[in-house]
Motif scaffolding. Structure first.
Motif, PDB file in Angstrom:
ATOM      1  N   THR A 104       9.327  41.521  25.979  1.00 43.61           N
ATOM      2  CA  THR A 104      10.620  42.198  26.142  1.00 43.61           C
ATOM      3  C   THR A 104      10.433  43.585  26.743  1.00 43.61           C
ATOM      4  N   ALA A 105       9.436  44.321  26.261  1.00 44.16           N
ATOM      5  CA  ALA A 105       9.178  45.672  26.775  1.00 44.16           C
ATOM      6  C   ALA A 105       8.781  45.630  28.248  1.00 44.16           C
ATOM      7  N   TRP A 106       8.067  44.581  28.669  1.00 42.06           N
ATOM      8  CA  TRP A 106       7.679  44.447  30.073  1.00 42.06           C
ATOM      9  C   TRP A 106       8.876  44.042  30.934  1.00 42.06           C
ATOM     10  N   ALA A 107       9.709  43.122  30.420  1.00 39.64           N
ATOM     11  CA  ALA A 107      10.794  42.547  31.213  1.00 39.64           C
ATOM     12  C   ALA A 107      11.997  43.471  31.361  1.00 39.64           C
ATOM     13  N   ASP A 108      12.282  44.263  30.341  1.00 44.82           N
ATOM     14  CA  ASP A 108      13.516  45.054  30.336  1.00 44.82           C
ATOM     15  C   ASP A 108      13.646  45.981  31.548  1.00 44.82           C
ATOM     16  N   PRO A 109      12.655  46.794  31.882  1.00 48.12           N
ATOM     17  CA  PRO A 109      12.828  47.682  33.045  1.00 48.12           C
ATOM     18  C   PRO A 109      12.879  46.931  34.373  1.00 48.12           C
ATOM     19  N   ARG A 110      12.524  45.661  34.355  1.00 46.05           N
ATOM     20  CA  ARG A 110      12.572  44.854  35.573  1.00 46.05           C
ATOM     21  C   ARG A 110      13.876  44.066  35.685  1.00 46.05           C
ATOM     22  N   GLY A 111      14.810  44.337  34.742  1.00 49.51           N
ATOM     23  CA  GLY A 111      16.124  43.705  34.826  1.00 49.51           C
ATOM     24  C   GLY A 111      16.205  42.328  34.214  1.00 49.51           C
ATOM     25  N   TRP A 112      15.291  42.019  33.280  1.00 50.62           N
ATOM     26  CA  TRP A 112      15.263  40.695  32.664  1.00 50.62           C
ATOM     27  C   TRP A 112      15.416  40.804  31.149  1.00 50.62           C
TER      28      TRP A 112
END
Length: 289
Positions: free
Chosen positions: A181-189
């Protein structure tokens, strides 16, 4: 999610209120054998209706009482099945009652009208994802790299829109979903864990956006909703009134909202109660005119 309706001209009757009911399916209205959560003795268990067959075997069910409630609900409201399932997976489900003119699949990626995906809506969704999110290929690459073969069972793409993993929940590290989640959130996912599946979904790909479009097309004056997972949260928040079962991802994390009623029922009994609440609200609105 109320949709404004213009004031009637002098001497004309006000239009009949239109209630739109948008409900998640799996573990909200329909249940696999593993998700039924029957607590009573076998002799007292409710009769079940199979609504999905997969690989020539019964897969999902609802109680016969729930089936009767849904039949009535679909006749007095605009009932819109609203699911993260692909169109193919949705096509296996045979709900009781009249066929819904509108259905939402792939978490809002496809708006079905009389069973056919609306091309304008699909193009609108694709444009938003392309402009706001990291590419699907980048997300898939990260999932493959970060997942451990010790607990990863399958990696899949749904409708070329989002990705998901099928995992061994018992072997899944407790902090892995949080790290993803921490990886995906700033990428819009967005990341969601549902049963044995971990979903990675573009943030613009939402059920609520597709439901708003159905409300616009039908002139709905009131929207009701229900769901059990984090991918349903936007749908519940956007509704005039919503219900959340006592099980599922939202219940596990204590999710709450002012417009959402938290039910105590779990499993297939929750599905029946949700339909009872939908129908009660729809009839109250109809009586008020």
């Amino acid at each position: 999610m109320s949709t404004s309706v213009g004031a009637p001209l002098g001497g004309e009757k006000s239009p009949q209120p239109v209630t739109l009911v948008a409900s998640d399916l799996d573990r909200t209205l329909i249940y696999s054998a593993a998700a039924l959560q029957l607590t009573m003795p076998d002799a007292q268990a409710p009769r079940l209706l199979c609504v999905e067959v997969y690989d020539r075997a019964p897969l999902c069910h609802m109680t016969e009482t729930a089936a009767a409630l849904l039949d009535e609900l679909a006749r007095v409201t605009v009932f819109v099945p609203t699911t993260t399932r692909t169109r193919e997976q949705y096509g296996r489900i045979h709900l009781p009652g009249p066929a819904s003119r509108y259905a939402i699949c792939a978490n809002g990626g496809h708006l079905l009208v009389d069973g056919v995906s609306d091309p304008d809506w699909r193009e609108h969704v694709a444009d938003r994802i392309a402009g706001e999110c990291a590419p699907l290929a980048e997300v898939r690459s990260h999932l493959r790299t970060a997942a451990d073969p010790a607990w990863l069972l399958k990696e899949r793409v749904a409708e070329d829109l989002f990705a998901y993993l099928v995992v061994d929940r018992a072997a899944l590290p407790g902090d892995w979903v949080e790290e993803l989640t921490a990886w995906a959130d700033p990428r819009g996912w967005t990341v969601s864990l549902q049963g044995r599946k971990i979903y990675a979904v573009p943030k613009p790909l939402t059920k609520s956006a597709a439901v708003r479009e159905v409300a616009r097309r039908t002139g709905a004056t009131r929207t009701l909703a229900a769901g059990d997972s984090l991918l349903d949260a936007d749908l519940l928040l956007a509704a005039d009134r919503a219900w959340r079962p006592g099980h599922g991802e939202l219940a596990d994390c204590g999710w709450d909202a002012p417009n959402t009623e938290l039910l105590g029922e779990r499993g297939v009994a929750a599905g029946e109660e949700i339909l009872r609440r939908f129908l009660r609200d729809a009839h109250m609105q109809e009586a008020r005119g």
